[in-house]
Design a protein around this motif. Sequence first.
Motif, PDB file in Angstrom:
ATOM      1  N   UNK A 156       0.753  -1.423   0.131  1.00  0.00           N
ATOM      2  CA  UNK A 156       0.088  -0.106   0.035  1.00  0.00           C
ATOM      3  C   UNK A 156       0.804   1.333   0.152  1.00  0.00           C
ATOM      4  N   UNK A 157       1.756   1.191  -0.932  1.00  0.00           N
ATOM      5  CA  UNK A 157       2.751   2.354  -1.065  1.00  0.00           C
ATOM      6  C   UNK A 157       2.239   3.266  -2.342  1.00  0.00           C
ATOM      7  N   UNK A 158       2.463   4.393  -2.595  1.00  0.00           N
ATOM      8  CA  UNK A 158       1.994   4.940  -3.726  1.00  0.00           C
ATOM      9  C   UNK A 158       3.174   4.801  -4.707  1.00  0.00           C
ATOM     10  N   UNK A 159       2.850   4.322  -5.741  1.00  0.00           N
ATOM     11  CA  UNK A 159       3.952   4.288  -6.778  1.00  0.00           C
ATOM     12  C   UNK A 159       3.348   4.951  -8.108  1.00  0.00           C
ATOM     13  N   UNK A 160       4.653   5.237  -8.924  1.00  0.00           N
ATOM     14  CA  UNK A 160       4.340   6.122 -10.250  1.00  0.00           C
ATOM     15  C   UNK A 160       4.038   4.763 -11.337  1.00  0.00           C
ATOM     16  N   UNK A 161       4.634   3.814 -10.925  1.00  0.00           N
ATOM     17  CA  UNK A 161       4.431   2.665 -12.118  1.00  0.00           C
ATOM     18  C   UNK A 161       3.405   1.398 -11.510  1.00  0.00           C
ATOM     19  N   UNK A 162       2.783   0.914 -12.519  1.00  0.00           N
ATOM     20  CA  UNK A 162       1.866  -0.030 -11.968  1.00  0.00           C
ATOM     21  C   UNK A 162       2.785  -1.243 -11.443  1.00  0.00           C
ATOM     22  N   UNK A 163       2.418  -2.140 -10.663  1.00  0.00           N
ATOM     23  CA  UNK A 163       3.078  -3.132  -9.850  1.00  0.00           C
ATOM     24  C   UNK A 163       3.437  -4.097 -11.025  1.00  0.00           C
ATOM     25  N   UNK A 164       2.848  -4.439 -12.074  1.00  0.00           N
ATOM     26  CA  UNK A 164       3.312  -5.423 -13.192  1.00  0.00           C
ATOM     27  C   UNK A 164       4.275  -4.702 -13.808  1.00  0.00           C
ATOM     28  N   UNK A 165       4.306  -3.542 -14.147  1.00  0.00           N
ATOM     29  CA  UNK A 165       5.330  -3.018 -14.927  1.00  0.00           C
ATOM     30  C   UNK A 165       6.617  -2.596 -14.019  1.00  0.00           C
ATOM     31  N   UNK A 166       6.517  -2.549 -13.002  1.00  0.00           N
ATOM     32  CA  UNK A 166       7.480  -2.483 -11.865  1.00  0.00           C
ATOM     33  C   UNK A 166       8.054  -3.688 -11.772  1.00  0.00           C
ATOM     34  N   UNK A 167       7.313  -4.856 -11.870  1.00  0.00           N
ATOM     35  CA  UNK A 167       7.950  -6.175 -11.598  1.00  0.00           C
ATOM     36  C   UNK A 167       8.766  -6.408 -13.048  1.00  0.00           C
ATOM     37  N   UNK A 168       8.247  -6.043 -14.067  1.00  0.00           N
ATOM     38  CA  UNK A 168       8.573  -6.427 -15.368  1.00  0.00           C
ATOM     39  C   UNK A 168      10.115  -5.586 -15.508  1.00  0.00           C
ATOM     40  N   UNK A 169      10.136  -4.296 -14.995  1.00  0.00           N
ATOM     41  CA  UNK A 169      11.471  -3.657 -14.921  1.00  0.00           C
ATOM     42  C   UNK A 169      12.395  -4.256 -14.209  1.00  0.00           C
ATOM     43  N   UNK A 170      11.998  -4.685 -13.029  1.00  0.00           N
ATOM     44  CA  UNK A 170      12.943  -5.398 -11.862  1.00  0.00           C
ATOM     45  C   UNK A 170      13.531  -6.780 -12.929  1.00  0.00           C
ATOM     46  N   UNK A 171      12.478  -7.322 -13.608  1.00  0.00           N
ATOM     47  CA  UNK A 171      13.152  -8.576 -14.082  1.00  0.00           C
ATOM     48  C   UNK A 171      14.081  -8.098 -15.374  1.00  0.00           C
ATOM     49  N   UNK A 172      13.731  -7.142 -16.050  1.00  0.00           N
ATOM     50  CA  UNK A 172      14.689  -6.593 -16.920  1.00  0.00           C
ATOM     51  C   UNK A 172      16.058  -6.150 -16.346  1.00  0.00           C
ATOM     52  N   UNK A 173      15.901  -5.517 -15.376  1.00  0.00           N
ATOM     53  CA  UNK A 173      16.986  -5.030 -14.608  1.00  0.00           C
ATOM     54  C   UNK A 173      18.062  -6.424 -14.228  1.00  0.00           C
ATOM     55  N   UNK A 174      17.266  -7.229 -13.505  1.00  0.00           N
ATOM     56  CA  UNK A 174      18.057  -8.594 -13.332  1.00  0.00           C
ATOM     57  C   UNK A 174      18.725  -9.418 -14.612  1.00  0.00           C
ATOM     58  N   UNK A 175      17.833  -9.593 -15.584  1.00  0.00           N
ATOM     59  CA  UNK A 175      18.422  -9.972 -16.722  1.00  0.00           C
ATOM     60  C   UNK A 175      19.568  -9.326 -17.221  1.00  0.00           C
ATOM     61  N   UNK A 176      19.522  -7.824 -17.185  1.00  0.00           N
ATOM     62  CA  UNK A 176      20.737  -6.956 -17.811  1.00  0.00           C
ATOM     63  C   UNK A 176      21.792  -7.201 -16.978  1.00  0.00           C
ATOM     64  N   UNK A 177      21.529  -7.315 -15.493  1.00  0.00           N
ATOM     65  CA  UNK A 177      22.730  -7.740 -14.653  1.00  0.00           C
ATOM     66  C   UNK A 177      23.346  -9.235 -15.042  1.00  0.00           C
ATOM     67  N   UNK A 178      22.467 -10.272 -15.413  1.00  0.00           N
ATOM     68  CA  UNK A 178      22.977 -11.529 -15.687  1.00  0.00           C
ATOM     69  C   UNK A 178      23.870 -11.421 -16.812  1.00  0.00           C
ATOM     70  N   UNK A 179      23.217 -10.692 -17.935  1.00  0.00           N
ATOM     71  CA  UNK A 179      23.851 -10.396 -19.307  1.00  0.00           C
ATOM     72  C   UNK A 179      25.143  -9.889 -19.323  1.00  0.00           C
TER      73      UNK A 179
END
Length: 131
Positions: free
Chosen positions: A16-39
Amino acid sequence: MAEELLKAHLYYDDIHKIRVLETTILKETDDVKETSKDYETKVQEFGKIINSLLEVLRELGDNVEKQKMAAIGATNLLKSITKERESEQAKLQAEINDKTMILEQLDSEYDALQILEATQVETIEYLTQLR
């Protein structure tokens, strides 16, 4: 109030924190960030492997160059030895030719001396008979 937040493109997350991005987009962004780190990690590992390979190839190239120089040196030495042997052979052949010529001269002289001896023996016998 939730609709007003959505119109302002603000969202609530799971805690219940206010976010600028939707939770799904935030999760996808985190996934992309993690994938980028792996790459990035894999690219760094690949770079290390390439550097290692380049070092091995450099060492092999240096070794090949050393072997090449050694082979050239051995070839030059072999050519030098061959020329020395040819020179020695020519020298010995010239010496054989000289000795053969001397032998032929001595044979001729020997034949001439035998003829002279035979003539002198005849003369001695003739003179002995005249006495």
